[in-house]
Design a protein around this motif. Structure first.
Motif, PDB file in Angstrom:
ATOM      1  N   ALA A  49       0.849  -1.204   0.000  1.00 12.34           N
ATOM      2  CA  ALA A  49       0.000   0.000   0.000  1.00 12.34           C
ATOM      3  C   ALA A  49       0.880   1.248   0.000  1.00 12.34           C
ATOM      4  O   ALA A  49       1.839   1.342   0.767  1.00 12.34           O
ATOM      5  CB  ALA A  49      -0.925  -0.007   1.212  1.00 12.34           C
ATOM      6  N   ILE A  50       0.530   2.202  -0.864  1.00  7.34           N
ATOM      7  CA  ILE A  50       1.376   3.379  -1.082  1.00  7.34           C
ATOM      8  C   ILE A  50       0.540   4.650  -0.893  1.00  7.34           C
ATOM      9  O   ILE A  50      -0.519   4.813  -1.508  1.00  7.34           O
ATOM     10  CB  ILE A  50       1.970   3.370  -2.507  1.00  7.34           C
ATOM     11  N   HIS A  51       1.041   5.539  -0.051  1.00  4.91           N
ATOM     12  CA  HIS A  51       0.330   6.776   0.301  1.00  4.91           C
ATOM     13  C   HIS A  51       0.444   7.839  -0.787  1.00  4.91           C
ATOM     14  O   HIS A  51       1.121   7.663  -1.803  1.00  4.91           O
ATOM     15  CB  HIS A  51       0.910   7.325   1.610  1.00  4.91           C
ATOM     16  N   GLY A  52      -0.183   8.991  -0.525  1.00  2.20           N
ATOM     17  CA  GLY A  52      -0.155  10.123  -1.456  1.00  2.20           C
ATOM     18  C   GLY A  52       1.017  11.063  -1.205  1.00  2.20           C
ATOM     19  O   GLY A  52       1.750  10.929  -0.224  1.00  2.20           O
ATOM     20  N   TRP A  53       1.171  12.027  -2.093  1.00  2.00           N
ATOM     21  CA  TRP A  53       2.263  13.000  -2.058  1.00  2.00           C
ATOM     22  C   TRP A  53       2.266  13.757  -0.733  1.00  2.00           C
ATOM     23  O   TRP A  53       1.246  14.310  -0.327  1.00  2.00           O
ATOM     24  CB  TRP A  53       2.079  13.955  -3.236  1.00  2.00           C
ATOM     25  N   GLN A  54       3.399  13.772  -0.067  1.00  2.00           N
ATOM     26  CA  GLN A  54       3.644  14.445   1.219  1.00  2.00           C
ATOM     27  C   GLN A  54       2.867  13.832   2.396  1.00  2.00           C
ATOM     28  O   GLN A  54       2.861  14.393   3.489  1.00  2.00           O
ATOM     29  CB  GLN A  54       3.385  15.958   1.127  1.00  2.00           C
ATOM     30  N   TRP A  60      -3.226   4.859   6.001  1.00  2.25           N
ATOM     31  CA  TRP A  60      -4.019   3.613   5.987  1.00  2.25           C
ATOM     32  C   TRP A  60      -4.453   3.170   7.381  1.00  2.25           C
ATOM     33  O   TRP A  60      -5.124   2.145   7.525  1.00  2.25           O
ATOM     34  CB  TRP A  60      -3.209   2.494   5.323  1.00  2.25           C
ATOM     35  N   ASP A  61      -4.070   3.916   8.421  1.00  2.00           N
ATOM     36  CA  ASP A  61      -4.298   3.456   9.800  1.00  2.00           C
ATOM     37  C   ASP A  61      -5.771   3.259  10.156  1.00  2.00           C
ATOM     38  O   ASP A  61      -6.093   2.440  11.026  1.00  2.00           O
ATOM     39  CB  ASP A  61      -3.677   4.449  10.802  1.00  2.00           C
ATOM     40  N   ASN A  62      -6.653   4.023   9.534  1.00  2.00           N
ATOM     41  CA  ASN A  62      -8.094   3.875   9.835  1.00  2.00           C
ATOM     42  C   ASN A  62      -8.752   2.804   8.972  1.00  2.00           C
ATOM     43  O   ASN A  62      -9.771   2.229   9.363  1.00  2.00           O
ATOM     44  CB  ASN A  62      -8.832   5.205   9.624  1.00  2.00           C
ATOM     45  N   LEU A  63      -8.189   2.556   7.790  1.00  2.00           N
ATOM     46  CA  LEU A  63      -8.806   1.619   6.842  1.00  2.00           C
ATOM     47  C   LEU A  63      -8.448   0.162   7.137  1.00  2.00           C
ATOM     48  O   LEU A  63      -9.333  -0.698   7.187  1.00  2.00           O
ATOM     49  CB  LEU A  63      -8.392   1.982   5.407  1.00  2.00           C
ATOM     50  N   SER A 113       6.976 -12.599  -6.838  1.00  2.00           N
ATOM     51  CA  SER A 113       6.817 -12.581  -8.294  1.00  2.00           C
ATOM     52  C   SER A 113       5.560 -11.791  -8.655  1.00  2.00           C
ATOM     53  O   SER A 113       5.636 -10.663  -9.111  1.00  2.00           O
ATOM     54  CB  SER A 113       6.778 -13.999  -8.861  1.00  2.00           C
ATOM     55  N   LYS A 114       4.382 -12.349  -8.412  1.00  2.00           N
ATOM     56  CA  LYS A 114       3.128 -11.622  -8.668  1.00  2.00           C
ATOM     57  C   LYS A 114       2.767 -10.791  -7.445  1.00  2.00           C
ATOM     58  O   LYS A 114       2.777 -11.299  -6.321  1.00  2.00           O
ATOM     59  CB  LYS A 114       1.996 -12.621  -8.922  1.00  2.00           C
ATOM     60  N   ILE A 115       2.435  -9.537  -7.636  1.00  2.00           N
ATOM     61  CA  ILE A 115       2.092  -8.695  -6.482  1.00  2.00           C
ATOM     62  C   ILE A 115       0.738  -8.008  -6.677  1.00  2.00           C
ATOM     63  O   ILE A 115       0.224  -7.927  -7.795  1.00  2.00           O
ATOM     64  CB  ILE A 115       3.175  -7.613  -6.211  1.00  2.00           C
ATOM     65  N   SER A 116       0.188  -7.529  -5.574  1.00  2.94           N
ATOM     66  CA  SER A 116      -1.011  -6.691  -5.586  1.00  2.94           C
ATOM     67  C   SER A 116      -0.640  -5.358  -4.963  1.00  2.94           C
ATOM     68  O   SER A 116       0.140  -5.313  -4.005  1.00  2.94           O
ATOM     69  CB  SER A 116      -2.133  -7.334  -4.768  1.00  2.94           C
ATOM     70  N   LEU A 117      -1.200  -4.286  -5.500  1.00  2.00           N
ATOM     71  CA  LEU A 117      -0.865  -2.936  -5.042  1.00  2.00           C
ATOM     72  C   LEU A 117      -2.132  -2.154  -4.707  1.00  2.00           C
ATOM     73  O   LEU A 117      -3.159  -2.326  -5.366  1.00  2.00           O
ATOM     74  CB  LEU A 117      -0.102  -2.182  -6.131  1.00  2.00           C
ATOM     75  N   MET A 118      -2.032  -1.300  -3.698  1.00  2.00           N
ATOM     76  CA  MET A 118      -3.115  -0.377  -3.383  1.00  2.00           C
ATOM     77  C   MET A 118      -2.497   0.998  -3.164  1.00  2.00           C
ATOM     78  O   MET A 118      -1.488   1.114  -2.469  1.00  2.00           O
ATOM     79  CB  MET A 118      -3.863  -0.825  -2.124  1.00  2.00           C
ATOM     80  N   GLY A 119      -3.095   2.016  -3.765  1.00  2.00           N
ATOM     81  CA  GLY A 119      -2.510   3.341  -3.604  1.00  2.00           C
ATOM     82  C   GLY A 119      -3.545   4.439  -3.580  1.00  2.00           C
ATOM     83  O   GLY A 119      -4.588   4.357  -4.235  1.00  2.00           O
ATOM     84  N   HIS A 120      -3.219   5.478  -2.799  1.00  2.00           N
ATOM     85  CA  HIS A 120      -4.049   6.679  -2.773  1.00  2.00           C
ATOM     86  C   HIS A 120      -3.301   7.801  -3.466  1.00  2.00           C
ATOM     87  O   HIS A 120      -2.110   8.008  -3.212  1.00  2.00           O
ATOM     88  CB  HIS A 120      -4.338   7.090  -1.317  1.00  2.00           C
ATOM     89  N   SER A 121      -3.968   8.517  -4.367  1.00  2.00           N
ATOM     90  CA  SER A 121      -3.390   9.688  -5.023  1.00  2.00           C
ATOM     91  C   SER A 121      -2.056   9.313  -5.691  1.00  2.00           C
ATOM     92  O   SER A 121      -2.030   8.416  -6.528  1.00  2.00           O
ATOM     93  CB  SER A 121      -3.265  10.828  -4.013  1.00  2.00           C
ATOM     94  N   LEU A 122      -0.940   9.932  -5.298  1.00  2.00           N
ATOM     95  CA  LEU A 122       0.362   9.559  -5.873  1.00  2.00           C
ATOM     96  C   LEU A 122       0.573   8.044  -5.823  1.00  2.00           C
ATOM     97  O   LEU A 122       1.052   7.439  -6.782  1.00  2.00           O
ATOM     98  CB  LEU A 122       1.494  10.273  -5.119  1.00  2.00           C
TER      99      LEU A 122
END
Length: 316
Positions: A49-54, A60-63, A113-122
């Motif tokens: 999981a990858i956060h947004g810019w700055q 992700w602490d609440n989700l 090898s195979k991955i899953s990604l989750m990201g907000h904004s950036l």
């Protein structure tokens, strides 16, 4: 379990729901380390999981606690953000491209090898770019309130280049005594104002657990300072044209969940967002869902999107 800044005066243990576990981790990189919060089981491959810019991994602490306790999720702080090492002096942040290289490093570090990604904004843009760059290596991506890297008219990008470069050099030479320091509540006020209603004041405190730290004693100032690298502010060199974004969109093969918040982010060109969604649909399965919320919907109203994410992860 990690200790975090709970208020201006003391540290205390995190209070987590029953069965929910999180570990602070560090991943070595050539210039230092990337910090992360690994939620859930450590013996199964996590969603990255990858956060947004700055922002930082605290986004992700609440989700995450609303997802099944069996969900394994590695929430990273991008370089220059949160508790991760800043880029070395002399290097700038080329934010979208840096992030793809960083994700590749992390994947190789763990041997996945195979991955899953989750990201907000950036972070959502990085998920999209990684999935387009390594289409065989990604199972699914979840993008929150973004479809692709920020799309700009090339004229705008061209106009901003000189300013961005001078800003990078200016921030690089920022002397320590010019770094602003504030009392805790004043710091939270500044953050709350900066997000312009996208995050509640209480949730600003969650984000600032990793986003600020007590001023070092040698600076002879009281209070706190922002941990993020000021060079991140000069990120205008990383934009792309709609043609480039659509070309990347045509390369995706993984399952896509795209959650757009309304009112969410105020897009210069909403049609570009929707064009990217349509382009992805030509080559893969895309679930595009609009929800009520601010741009930081995952932090401010996570209960709105947790069931959508859980359903998507169960289905695929």
């Amino acid at each position: 379990m990690s200790s975090n800044i709970a208020n201006g005066h003391h540290l205390k243990e995190e209070q987590l729901p029953p069965g929910v576990i999180v570990h602070e981790i560090e991943i070595p990189v050539p210039w230092g380390h990337v910090a992360g919060r690994w939620w859930g089981p450590r013996d199964k491959q996590p969603i990255i999981a990858i956060h947004g810019w700055q922002d930082n991994a605290g986004t992700w602490d609440n989700l995450v606690p609303l997802l099944p306790v069996t969900t394994s999720m590695l929430c990273i702080d991008l370089p220059g953000h949160g508790l991760s090492t800043h880029n070395p002096k002399g290097m700038l942040y080329y934010i979208f491209w840096d992030g793809i290289i960083l994700l590749r490093r992390i994947v190789k570090h763990f041997g996945w090898s195979k991955i899953s990604l989750m990201g907000h904004s950036l972070g959502g843009a990085l998920s999209f770019m990684y999935a387009a760059s390594f289409p065989e290596d990604v199972d699914r991506i979840i993008c929150i309130d973004i479809a692709s890297p920020a799309v700009r008219d090339p004229k705008t990008t061209c106009k901003q280049t000189g300013w961005s470069i001078d800003k990078v050099l200016e921030y690089e030479e920022l002397p320590e005594d010019k770094i602003p320091c504030y009392e805790y509540e004043a710091m939270i006020d500044i953050v709350f104002d900066a997000y312009k209603g996208s995050i509640s004041r209480e949730n600003c405190k969650i984000l600032m657990k990793r986003g600020m730290s007590p001023t070092p004693a040698h600076m002879k100032k009281q209070g706190y300072h922002f941990k993020r690298d000021p060079r991140l502010k000069a990120a205008g060199l990383a934009m792309m044209s709609i043609d480039t974004a659509l070309e990347y969109a045509s390369k995706l093969k993984c399952k896509v969940l795209n959650i757009r918040a309304i009112p969410g982010q105020k897009w210069e060109r909403l049609d570009y967002y929707l064009d990217v969604i349509e382009k992805m649909k030509e080559t893969t399965e895309v679930r595009y869902i609009e929800v009520e919320g601010t741009h930081h919907v995952q932090l401010d109203s996570p209960e709105t999107i947790a069931p959508l994410i859980e359903e998507f992860l169960e289905e695929y």
